[in-house]
Design a protein around this motif. Structure first.
Motif, PDB file in Angstrom:
ATOM      1  N   SER A  96      -3.174 -13.018  -3.003  1.00 57.93           N
ATOM      2  CA  SER A  96      -2.413 -12.357  -1.921  1.00 57.93           C
ATOM      3  C   SER A  96      -1.282 -13.088  -1.370  1.00 57.93           C
ATOM      4  N   ALA A 140       0.934  -6.661  -1.384  1.00 55.86           N
ATOM      5  CA  ALA A 140      -0.666  -6.678  -1.381  1.00 55.86           C
ATOM      6  C   ALA A 140      -1.072  -5.781  -0.522  1.00 55.86           C
ATOM      7  N   ALA A 164     -10.542  -4.443   6.467  1.00 59.33           N
ATOM      8  CA  ALA A 164     -10.275  -5.704   5.409  1.00 59.33           C
ATOM      9  C   ALA A 164     -10.586  -7.045   5.853  1.00 59.33           C
ATOM     10  N   THR A 216      -3.813  -1.798 -10.008  1.00 57.00           N
ATOM     11  CA  THR A 216      -5.031  -1.728  -9.229  1.00 57.00           C
ATOM     12  C   THR A 216      -5.958  -2.452 -10.000  1.00 57.00           C
ATOM     13  N   ARG A 251       1.905  -8.537   2.776  1.00 57.30           N
ATOM     14  CA  ARG A 251       0.747  -8.042   2.784  1.00 57.30           C
ATOM     15  C   ARG A 251       0.656  -7.077   3.771  1.00 57.30           C
ATOM     16  N   ALA A 299     -10.761  -9.886   0.813  1.00 59.64           N
ATOM     17  CA  ALA A 299     -10.010 -10.730  -0.093  1.00 59.64           C
ATOM     18  C   ALA A 299     -10.621 -12.182  -0.137  1.00 59.64           C
ATOM     19  N   PHE A 327     -10.736  -6.063  -1.920  1.00 59.26           N
ATOM     20  CA  PHE A 327      -9.510  -6.053  -2.669  1.00 59.26           C
ATOM     21  C   PHE A 327      -9.618  -6.802  -3.825  1.00 59.26           C
ATOM     22  N   SER A 328     -10.358  -8.143  -3.924  1.00 60.38           N
ATOM     23  CA  SER A 328     -10.939  -8.747  -4.725  1.00 60.38           C
ATOM     24  C   SER A 328     -11.587 -10.064  -4.474  1.00 60.38           C
ATOM     25  N   LEU A 352      -4.410  -4.929   0.872  1.00 57.77           N
ATOM     26  CA  LEU A 352      -5.762  -5.416   0.943  1.00 57.77           C
ATOM     27  C   LEU A 352      -6.638  -4.274   1.556  1.00 57.77           C
ATOM     28  N   ASN A 353      -7.361  -3.476   0.487  1.00 55.32           N
ATOM     29  CA  ASN A 353      -7.898  -2.542   0.638  1.00 55.32           C
ATOM     30  C   ASN A 353      -9.609  -2.901   1.144  1.00 55.32           C
ATOM     31  N   THR A 365      -3.482  -3.815  -5.367  1.00 51.07           N
ATOM     32  CA  THR A 365      -4.484  -3.307  -4.736  1.00 51.07           C
ATOM     33  C   THR A 365      -5.703  -3.504  -5.511  1.00 51.07           C
ATOM     34  N   GLY A 366      -6.769  -3.094  -4.716  1.00 46.23           N
ATOM     35  CA  GLY A 366      -8.106  -2.923  -5.620  1.00 46.23           C
ATOM     36  C   GLY A 366      -8.726  -1.670  -5.519  1.00 46.23           C
TER      37      GLY A 366
END
Length: 278
Positions: free
Chosen positions: A134, A120, A146, A36, A140, A126, A79-80, A122-123, A72-73
């Motif tokens: 990702s 991945a 997202a 995370t 994914r 991204a 996500f990032s 993706l919360n 994940t983030g």
């Protein structure tokens, strides 16, 4: 920066244990490792984050007990975000930027080549290099809110973390060029429609769904899982290294272009860039 595989000081704990770092939280349970990115709200890929990820990847390369990795983030917004933006680029010499891009590329190559299946989750959004991270994953999944974007062309360059090489194989040539050159921000359903993500889930259920998928994979034969990935990776890698070398060479040339400098100046001055193609 150290090369992925060097200085591997991080160690996973026992089942259910959590190892904390200022950049990545690591949990391990029943053959599933969850990473995370915990620099919320943006979970930016800072150099320290990438260095920590490199140490983790180096350990996973030698880990015969884990079969699925989930990335994940923290939080729900990102996500990032990537490591380089016009504001950050303005503070760095060109050689540092090029070195960071190439080091990150090698890290993503190591991530993609892991024997484990990498998911991945993706919360959130991204963006830029994080979107490229990702793409180095095998599967994914996306939260319903997202987003995915590769805005580098707006900054006078093109994605330098592997997107020009990986994205066409995932979404097709035309979609890849549209994403990289028109720089749209894709929503979750758009991502699903072009095969960029395999499924979309409500935000609160994303990690649980990713874990459920990981458990289904882990329940199967480990030789089958690792064998299937190795064969697929070998098939898709035909021509990969030549394309990656071309990407590195061209991305280095672009970094020293007047267009990139103009984009950086325009961002600082709050105006649209005036590109000249030089």
């Amino acid at each position: 920066m150290e090369r992925a595989g060097q200085g591997a000081e991080h160690r996973f704990g026992m089942s259910g244990a959590v190892t904390m770092d200022t950049t990545i939280e690591v949990t391990r349970e029943h053959g599933i490792v969850t990473l995370t990115l915990n620099g919320a709200p943006t979970n930016r890929l800072l150099p320290a984050t990438l260095e920590h990820l490199a140490r983790i990847v180096a350990e996973l390369e030698r880990d015969d007990e884990s079969h699925v990795v989930i990335i994940t983030g923290a939080g729900t917004e990102f996500f990032s975000s990537g490591v380089l933006s016009p504001a950050i680029r303005a503070e760095l010499p060109k050689e540092s930027i090029v070195g960071m891009l190439r080091w990150g590329n090698r890290l993503f190559d190591h991530l993609e080549a892991l024997p484990q299946i990498v998911i991945a989750a993706l919360n959130g959004e991204a963006r830029a290099g994080a979107a490229e991270l990702s793409l180095a994953c095998d599967i994914r999944l996306a939260a319903a809110h997202a987003k995915f974007s590769l805005p580098e062309a707006e900054w006078g360059g093109f994605p330098g973390g592997g997107a020009p090489v990986r994205l066409p194989a995932i979404v097709g040539r035309a979609n890849a060029l549209h994403i990289m050159c028109a720089t749209p921000t894709l929503g979750a359903e758009e991502m699903k429609s072009m095969g960029l993500v395999q499924a979309v889930h409500p935000s609160a259920e994303l990690l649980a769904e990713a874990t459920l998928l990981a458990r289904r994979i882990v329940a199967n034969g480990p030789l089958a899982i690792r064998g299937a990935k190795r064969i697929v990776h070998a098939r898709l890698n035909t021509g990969f290294h030549a394309a990656r070398q071309l990407s590195d060479e061209m991305r280095t040339a672009v970094e020293y272009s007047k267009d990139v400098d103009e984009a950086t100046a325009a961002h600082a001055q709050g105006r649209p860039p005036r590109f000249t193609g030089r």
